[in-house]
Write a protein that holds these residues in place. Structure first.
Motif, PDB file in Angstrom:
ATOM      1  N   SER A 195       0.829  -1.211   0.000  1.00  0.00           N
ATOM      2  CA  SER A 195       0.000   0.000   0.000  1.00  0.00           C
ATOM      3  C   SER A 195       0.864   1.263   0.000  1.00  0.00           C
ATOM      4  O   SER A 195       0.610   2.212  -0.759  1.00  0.00           O
ATOM      5  CB  SER A 195      -0.920  -0.007   1.221  1.00  0.00           C
ATOM      6  N   ARG A 198       2.546   1.638  -3.411  1.00  0.00           N
ATOM      7  CA  ARG A 198       1.625   2.162  -4.418  1.00  0.00           C
ATOM      8  C   ARG A 198       1.535   3.687  -4.343  1.00  0.00           C
ATOM      9  O   ARG A 198       1.545   4.379  -5.373  1.00  0.00           O
ATOM     10  CB  ARG A 198       0.234   1.563  -4.214  1.00  0.00           C
ATOM     11  N   GLN A 205      -1.763   3.700 -11.295  1.00  0.00           N
ATOM     12  CA  GLN A 205      -1.284   2.608 -10.453  1.00  0.00           C
ATOM     13  C   GLN A 205      -0.595   1.531 -11.284  1.00  0.00           C
ATOM     14  O   GLN A 205      -1.058   1.164 -12.368  1.00  0.00           O
ATOM     15  CB  GLN A 205      -2.455   1.989  -9.686  1.00  0.00           C
ATOM     16  N   ILE A 207       0.832  -1.450  -9.547  1.00  0.00           N
ATOM     17  CA  ILE A 207       0.766  -2.739  -8.859  1.00  0.00           C
ATOM     18  C   ILE A 207      -0.682  -3.204  -8.799  1.00  0.00           C
ATOM     19  O   ILE A 207      -1.540  -2.532  -8.241  1.00  0.00           O
ATOM     20  CB  ILE A 207       1.357  -2.654  -7.439  1.00  0.00           C
ATOM     21  N   TYR A 215       0.262 -10.347  -6.121  1.00  0.00           N
ATOM     22  CA  TYR A 215       0.417  -9.042  -6.779  1.00  0.00           C
ATOM     23  C   TYR A 215       1.261  -9.180  -8.036  1.00  0.00           C
ATOM     24  O   TYR A 215       2.073 -10.087  -8.167  1.00  0.00           O
ATOM     25  CB  TYR A 215       1.116  -8.044  -5.839  1.00  0.00           C
TER      26      TYR A 215
END
Length: 218
Positions: A195, A198, A205, A207, A215
């Motif tokens: 998180s 990112r 984005q 990922i 992921y």
């Protein structure tokens, strides 16, 4: 990258481990031969830094056992003796590289990184995907030419995702290869790190979360 440092001189082991962690590596420690084999049997290491003169079980036997077990980890053997005969003997036991003591820390890091590249499918020295660029040797990551201020764990996760070249990397693999054995497998460590990563990578984005799989980099 995950590394096991096997060294019976605890102060030296802790110093080496601390330096490697500052280089962004996940490091576990073992102070004797039996513990080294136990750790290696549980965790998937990229490199084992192995002192030759160990209590409990000599480093030669540890190296031989790792080689015979078909382990993925590459072995970098350390010893206070740097004679040609010792180097030949160590390599003959299954070691992948050899470094006499005392050694320069920068050389140790370079040799570990070189061995880790051999432990995995060949990847380019600089990982690039679109405008995202990551240089593991220089510890630099940029997007669109702008340098990203990443923590060691964020850098490690991004390196693993880019190295997977668009395939999915599971949460379990990220936890195993970017964290040491002190990490709680039931925590939200990976999710929180991804998180933060990112946010630092910005928009759009890059990922992607793959439901119940892990992921990947788009």
């Amino acid at each position: 990258m995950r590394v096991l440092v096997v060294e019976d001189h605890e102060e030296l082991a802790e110093t080496v481990a601390g330096g490697l962690r500052r280089e962004g590596m996940a490091v576990d420690l073992a102070f004797d031969g039996p513990t080294a084999l136990e750790r290696a049997g549980i965790n998937g290491y990229d490199v084992v830094v192995l002192d030759r003169d160990l209590p409990g079980l000599h480093g030669d036997q540890v190296c031989r056992t790792l080689a015979e077990g078909g382990r993925r980890a590459r072995v970098l053997m350390l010893t206070a003796s740097g004679t040609v005969a010792d180097r030949v003997a160590g390599l003959g036991l299954g070691a992948d590289d050899y470094l006499p003591k005392p050694f320069a820390f920068t050389e140790l890091v370079a040799r570990i990184r070189a061995l880790a590249r051999r432990a995995q499918p060949a990847l380019p020295p600089v990982l690039v995907r679109g405008e995202l660029r990551l240089d593991p040797a220089r510890r630099e990551a940029t997007r669109g030419g702008l340098r990203l201020a990443l923590s060691p764990k964020e850098f490690a996760v991004l390196e693993l995702l880019l190295g997977a070249q668009g395939t999915v990397v599971s949460t379990e693999e990220l936890l195993e290869r970017a964290w040491d054995e002190a990490a709680d497998p039931f925590s939200q460590t990976v999710k929180v790190t991804v998180s933060r990563l990112r946010r630092k990578l910005g928009e759009p984005q890059l990922i992607e979360t793959v439901e119940r799989a892990g992921y990947r980099i788009r």
